[in-house]
Design a protein around this motif. Structure first.
Motif, mmCIF file in Angstrom:
data_model
loop_
_atom_site.group_PDB
_atom_site.id
_atom_site.type_symbol
_atom_site.label_atom_id
_atom_site.label_comp_id
_atom_site.label_asym_id
_atom_site.label_seq_id
_atom_site.Cartn_x
_atom_site.Cartn_y
_atom_site.Cartn_z
ATOM 1 N N LYS A 1 0.833 -1.202 0.000
ATOM 2 C CA LYS A 1 0.000 0.000 0.000
ATOM 3 C C LYS A 1 0.869 1.254 0.000
ATOM 4 N N PRO A 2 0.437 2.296 -0.705
ATOM 5 C CA PRO A 2 1.144 3.575 -0.576
ATOM 6 C C PRO A 2 0.943 4.138 0.821
ATOM 7 N N VAL A 3 1.788 5.072 1.211
ATOM 8 C CA VAL A 3 1.712 5.642 2.559
ATOM 9 C C VAL A 3 0.312 6.172 2.849
ATOM 10 N N GLY A 4 -0.314 6.783 1.852
ATOM 11 C CA GLY A 4 -1.635 7.374 2.056
ATOM 12 C C GLY A 4 -2.726 6.371 2.347
ATOM 13 N N ALA A 5 -2.483 5.096 2.039
ATOM 14 C CA ALA A 5 -3.514 4.068 2.245
ATOM 15 C C ALA A 5 -3.238 3.205 3.464
ATOM 16 N N LEU A 6 -2.196 3.515 4.236
ATOM 17 C CA LEU A 6 -1.860 2.686 5.397
ATOM 18 C C LEU A 6 -2.823 2.904 6.557
ATOM 19 N N ASN A 7 -3.407 4.084 6.629
ATOM 20 C CA ASN A 7 -4.388 4.397 7.671
ATOM 21 C C ASN A 7 -5.778 4.329 7.040
ATOM 22 N N LYS A 8 -6.546 3.312 7.399
ATOM 23 C CA LYS A 8 -7.838 3.073 6.748
ATOM 24 C C LYS A 8 -8.806 4.228 6.965
ATOM 25 N N GLU A 9 -8.794 4.792 8.158
ATOM 26 C CA GLU A 9 -9.725 5.886 8.449
ATOM 27 C C GLU A 9 -9.425 7.102 7.571
ATOM 28 N N ARG A 10 -8.132 7.444 7.479
ATOM 29 C CA ARG A 10 -7.755 8.579 6.634
ATOM 30 C C ARG A 10 -8.066 8.275 5.172
ATOM 31 N N LEU A 11 -7.814 7.042 4.758
ATOM 32 C CA LEU A 11 -8.072 6.665 3.370
ATOM 33 C C LEU A 11 -9.542 6.804 3.027
ATOM 34 N N GLU A 12 -10.404 6.422 3.950
ATOM 35 C CA GLU A 12 -11.842 6.538 3.674
ATOM 36 C C GLU A 12 -12.222 7.998 3.422
ATOM 37 N N ARG A 13 -11.655 8.894 4.202
ATOM 38 C CA ARG A 13 -11.944 10.317 3.995
ATOM 39 C C ARG A 13 -11.428 10.781 2.638
ATOM 40 N N LEU A 14 -10.223 10.335 2.297
ATOM 41 C CA LEU A 14 -9.643 10.728 1.019
ATOM 42 C C LEU A 14 -10.445 10.161 -0.153
ATOM 43 N N LEU A 15 -10.933 8.932 0.003
ATOM 44 C CA LEU A 15 -11.720 8.314 -1.069
ATOM 45 C C LEU A 15 -13.053 9.021 -1.253
ATOM 46 N N THR A 16 -13.631 9.454 -0.156
ATOM 47 C CA THR A 16 -14.890 10.199 -0.255
ATOM 48 C C THR A 16 -14.672 11.481 -1.056
ATOM 49 N N ARG A 17 -13.585 12.178 -0.737
ATOM 50 C CA ARG A 17 -13.277 13.402 -1.486
ATOM 51 C C ARG A 17 -12.971 13.092 -2.947
ATOM 52 N N TYR A 18 -12.252 11.978 -3.158
ATOM 53 C CA TYR A 18 -11.885 11.567 -4.515
ATOM 54 C C TYR A 18 -13.123 11.289 -5.361
ATOM 55 N N GLN A 19 -14.082 10.593 -4.764
ATOM 56 C CA GLN A 19 -15.290 10.248 -5.516
ATOM 57 C C GLN A 19 -16.119 11.475 -5.880
ATOM 58 N N GLU A 20 -16.047 12.500 -5.040
ATOM 59 C CA GLU A 20 -16.835 13.705 -5.298
ATOM 60 C C GLU A 20 -16.104 14.700 -6.193
ATOM 61 N N MET A 21 -14.848 14.430 -6.482
ATOM 62 C CA MET A 21 -13.998 15.374 -7.211
ATOM 63 C C MET A 21 -14.274 15.321 -8.714
ATOM 64 N N PRO A 22 -14.303 16.463 -9.397
ATOM 65 C CA PRO A 22 -14.427 16.439 -10.851
ATOM 66 C C PRO A 22 -13.127 15.954 -11.489
ATOM 67 N N GLU A 23 -13.194 15.538 -12.752
ATOM 68 C CA GLU A 23 -11.981 15.109 -13.454
ATOM 69 C C GLU A 23 -11.066 16.312 -13.693
ATOM 70 N N PRO A 24 -9.758 16.139 -13.672
ATOM 71 C CA PRO A 24 -9.034 14.901 -13.359
ATOM 72 C C PRO A 24 -8.951 14.680 -11.844
ATOM 73 N N LYS A 25 -9.298 13.482 -11.421
ATOM 74 C CA LYS A 25 -9.342 13.164 -9.998
ATOM 75 C C LYS A 25 -7.949 12.781 -9.480
ATOM 76 N N PHE A 26 -7.719 13.034 -8.210
ATOM 77 C CA PHE A 26 -6.523 12.530 -7.533
ATOM 78 C C PHE A 26 -6.849 12.308 -6.067
ATOM 79 N N MET A 27 -6.180 11.330 -5.461
ATOM 80 C CA MET A 27 -6.467 10.970 -4.070
ATOM 81 C C MET A 27 -5.655 11.792 -3.075
#
Length: 920
Positions: free
Chosen positions: A361-387
């Motif tokens: 896993k990349p460093v950003g995905a090692l903490n599941k709680e933080r990753l969930e927040r980042l994924l929520t933002r990622y899903q709501e982000m317009p293209e081009p998306k980034f985590m």
């Protein structure tokens, strides 16, 4: 290591020039053009006139005066802050002091920097206000030319648009290069044959130095336009071992030459103005090398590594080089992984997989709680998306680690300042924790962490790096408990990098950084998506017409960090590691116990005997107590035969305690977040725990390992229930989810399969849930005091009852499913009619303490735990507390009662579990 060796090389060059001045005193993207011997005249024309001897250096954005005496500070005057530039005495009040042959240059300005006073590296001192400095050149005849040059550069610095400034300075530089050429008298041998000559810049970290490149049949030369730090740099072609084409500023203009085989530190890095010049020089050197050195590809290095001919460190070194990473380019500095996860133990156990970071896993995905927040933002982000909004390697991150050995680089990058003391590289453990938990910190390591030179960990220069909020000065880096010294820390880090665990998993990290998970759908699946500008080809600078936009874009790219060139497009093979037969540590829990039938001595208990137990509930006596956790106990469940007690805690561990031997048998940690509840699946083979890290974990008792993880929520999971192969999970993300869970045929050998059957939406966080006996109804309690009753057959809300003034701590159905009992932090016990949703009874204690954090009941009587640590027996029919039984020294947080109502265990804030006896 790389940077330290590079710095040592530069220091050797500076010894040649005997100067305190360095190109790091310039601004980023600034050039040093020429120097003149001069005197700085203080108090010109007065009785106190004094001369300070030194060198006046003309740069593209500033004037720098370096006094010969090291006690005097270096003076830097930004050209943009100059009000007037001219010959001293021209049209000025001091005209009558001017001599006919004066070589004086007058600068009137509003701001000046003082640097390296007494040759001490420290933040720059700034003086503001209108001032005039006079510099008298040794050669008066040069004054006119110098003033003209300064006026021209001043005009460039004062242009409104950054793009126009850059264009004008570039034009001045190219004009100077065009008027000069390589001095052939610098050839090592008069018989050398010239093959090509062109303009280029020598690249070192943060700075570039323009000049002329020349290659002959035996040597490669670079002659700086300014003669700094020496008149010519020479590389013997016979010594060259490797050359690499480089991207510089995302353009194919770089070339790096190595005279060593196994080192990250090159002998020269050149940036050309035309790709064709770069390619021609590369072709000539490569043709020469064909007869001397075999060229290695990523695949050839991979094979050597797989078969054990290259260490993990050496392989990463070569991959970094092949992927355009260079210690001369801080925006593409070599990247190495965090390997160790454990920075708190007194001993480092490299045989324990838990010691290591998850390399898949990349460093950003090692903490599941933080990753969930980042994924929520990622899903709501317009293209081009980034985590991730920041990169894992950037100039700021590299110098964060290296500030103690390279303070001048940090001052250069940050306009003469060090970072805030509390944001410095103060502690290994603190830095790792921030990488795990920080909202924007996803940085990896640098190769120095796996080298031999400890100087980047030690404040040997005695730098004043500031004072932290706690009052302590920033000094040496604080090491983990398992490291006795900086040398010991590096040795153990190297041992960890070369360990069996890392050898078996390093290919997973390579897939993320250099391989197929770097881009595309595989990167999305691996949660490995960074800003588009960090990728090769992410932007075409040549297509940007606006010069301001182009300069701003390039600056952003260089400061943000860049993703390495992709080397592999298919999964990287794992290393061939020797397999040693080792005896697996057998658990004290016998695997056959999970399958053997439990002691069923109470199976035939009649309803009368249950009633008997409840009739004697007020006679509970404390039997045994054990402190097995480091924080409050949050859940208790017991095996069917009563021999094994499983508990969860806010200390993030699941414990297995033997009631028979009175010994703690196992301690399991699934994450660094609190566990909130636990239960045993039928058959006593699997324990399920819920966690604040948004997950539900399945632990196989027989096999002694985590069997599965259900990443089911976007916030902490507060409570779980299980009935008839269905899992019910409540969460602070305002939902209760119902999952179909088909357990493995052979416990511990196969993963569970889960399908989401229903999602029960709430307005706020859900803190507790309970099922009725038939699992047709569910009651939930929220943080705002609302009790909700749900029909599970249709997944619909039957009643919503706002009946508490605080959090609902616990809920339960009566045995006949006709009533719901709820308790909250307001100290109330409420009884609700299921059919109508009516609140039919509400009771509170006479005392102001918050009672009833948890409870069990039989429909008539309630046994609850209180905030004060007592067990309270409530008479529902009489609406009163009938008994108080002293138990814990802090709040009672959970209660377990067996099906027969004969055995009771409680857990508390005091970290204890208490076994109670019923007296008949």
């Amino acid at each position: 290591m790389a940077f330290i060796r590079k710095k040592q090389q530069e220091q050797q060059l500076q010894l040649y020039s005997k100067e305190r001045f360095s190109l790091l005193l310039l601004n980023l993207e600034e050039y040093y053009f020429e120097q003149h011997r001069a005197n700085h005249i203080l108090h010109k024309g007065s009785h106190h006139e004094r001369k300070i001897r030194g060198s006046l250096k003309i740069c593209s954005k500033s004037v720098i005066f370096e006094p010969d005496s090291i006690s005097q500070p270096i003076i830097k005057i930004p050209l943009r802050d100059c009000i007037k530039i001219g010959k001293h005495g021209e049209n000025g009040a001091n005209r009558h002091f001017t001599k006919a042959k004066s070589g004086g240059i007058s600068l009137i300005f509003s701001q000046v920097y003082f640097i390296k006073e007494h040759n001490v590296v420290a933040p720059y001192k700034i003086e503001r206000g209108k001032m005039e400095y006079v510099f008298e050149l040794d050669v008066p005849g040069k004054v006119e030319d110098v003033v003209e040059t300064l006026l021209q550069l001043h005009r460039a610095s004062c242009l409104d648009k950054l793009g126009d400034q850059t264009a004008m300075i570039t034009a001045i530089l190219q004009s100077r290069l065009a008027r000069t050429s390589f001095d052939k008298n610098r050839f090592q041998n008069i018989s050398e044959k010239l093959h090509m000559e062109c303009k280029a810049e020598m690249v070192t970290p943060l700075v570039t130095n323009p000049g002329h490149v020349c290659i002959t049949d035996t040597n490669l030369y670079f002659q700086p336009l300014n003669g700094y730090p020496k008149p010519v740099v020479q590389i013997t072609l016979q010594d060259v071992r490797r050359i690499y084409k480089r991207r510089h500023g995302l353009m194919p203009l770089g070339l790096e030459v190595f005279c060593t085989e196994d080192d990250l530190c090159s002998d020269i890095y050149l940036k050309f103005y035309e790709p064709q010049d770069r390619d021609d020089l590369y072709f000539y050197i490569a043709t020469y090398l064909e007869h001397h050195v075999a060229e290695h590809t990523a695949e050839s290095y991979m094979l050597q590594w797989q078969r054990g001919h290259l260490s993990n460190y050496q392989y990463l070194l070569h991959l970094n080089n092949l992927a355009d990473r260079s210690c001369n380019d801080l925006s593409q500095y070599p990247v190495f992984p965090w390997i160790i996860h454990d920075y708190s133990s007194s001993e480092l156990d490299l045989s324990n997989p838990g010691t290591f970071r998850d390399l898949s896993k990349p460093v950003g995905a090692l903490n599941k709680e933080r990753l969930e927040r980042l994924l929520t933002r990622y899903q709501e982000m317009p293209e081009p998306k980034f985590m991730y909004g920041s990169h894992y390697s950037s100039p700021g991150y590299v110098l964060f680690y290296l500030v103690r050995i390279a303070p001048e680089y940090m001052l250069c990058l940050q306009n003469g300042r060090f970072d805030n003391a509390d944001r410095m590289f103060n502690s290994i453990a603190e830095t790792w924790k921030n990488c795990l938990d920080g909202a924007t910190d996803f940085k990896e390591l640098i190769p120095e962490f796996y080298g031999d030179d400890v100087s980047f960990l030690v404040n040997s220069l005695k730098l004043d790096l500031g004072k932290r909020q706690g009052g302590q000065m920033v000094d040496d880096v604080e090491l983990p408990p398992w490291a006795s010294s900086p040398e010991d820390f590096l040795q153990k880090s190297k041992d960890a990098l070369e360990s069996n665990y890392v050898s078996e998993h390093l290919h997973e990290w390579i897939d993320l950084i250099f391989g197929y998970k770097q881009k595309g759908s595989d990167a999305v699946g691996a949660h490995n998506v960074f800003h588009p500008l960090t990728y090769e080809g992410g932007v075409d600078l040549n297509s940007i017409q606006d010069p301001d936009e182009k300069v701003a874009m390039l600056t952003q790219i260089l400061e943000f960090g860049q993703t390495p060139k992709q080397l592999f497009v298919t999964p990287h093979p794992r290393r061939i590691t020797p397999k040693f037969k080792s005896l697996s540590q057998t658990s004290s829990y016998n695997a056959s116990m999970a399958d053997s039938p439990g002691e069923e001595s109470f199976e035939d208990l009649t309803e009368e005997s249950k009633t008997l137990a409840w009739n004697n509930i007020t006679k509970l006596q404390l039997h045994e107590h054990y402190k097995i956790h480091k924080e409050a106990v949050t859940g208790i469940t017991v095996s069917r035969n009563g021999s094994s007690v499983f508990t969860t805690s806010q200390d993030s561990t699941l414990k297995m305690f033997s009631k028979e031997s009175k010994m703690l048998q196992r301690s399991i940690s699934f994450s660094n977040m609190a566990l909130s509840s636990c239960l045993l699946l039928p058959g006593d083979a699997t324990v399920i725990t819920s966690s604040w890290d948004n997950n539900v974990y399945f632990y196989s008792i027989a096999f002694g390992r985590r069997q599965d993880t259900l990443m089911g929520h976007d916030d902490a999971v507060s409570k779980i229930c299980w009935h008839d192969n269905r899992l019910y999970s409540a969460s602070w993300d305002s939902t209760v989810k119902v999952w179909s869970g088909v357990p493995a045929e052979m416990p511990g050998t196969k993963r569970h399969h889960f399908d989401l059957l229903a999602e029960l939406e709430h307005d706020v966080s859900v803190d507790t849930i309970s099922l009725n006996a038939a699992s047709t109804l569910l009651v939930s309690g929220t943080k705002e005091g609302t009790v909700n009753i749900w029909d599970l057959t249709t997944a619909t809300l039957m009643h919503q009852i706002p009946c508490h003034s605080g959090i609902v701590c616990d809920t339960a159905f009566s045995p006949d499913s006709r009533h719901v009992l709820s308790t909250g932090t307001d100290g109330c016990l409420n009884v609700i009619d299921v059919q109508t949703g009516m609140l039919i009874s509400s009771m509170t204690s006479d005392e102001p303490q918050r009672y009833s954090l948890c409870f069990v009941w039989d429909g008539n009587s309630v046994l609850s735990g209180s905030q004060s640590g007592e067990l309270l027996v409530w008479d529902l029919l009489g609406a009163k507390i009938s008994e108080r039984i002293q138990g814990h020294t802090g709040a009672v947080t959970c209660i377990w009662m067996n099906e027969q109502c004969s055995s009771i265990i409680t857990g508390g804030e005091d970290r204890q579990i208490i076994f109670w006896k019923l007296q008949y």
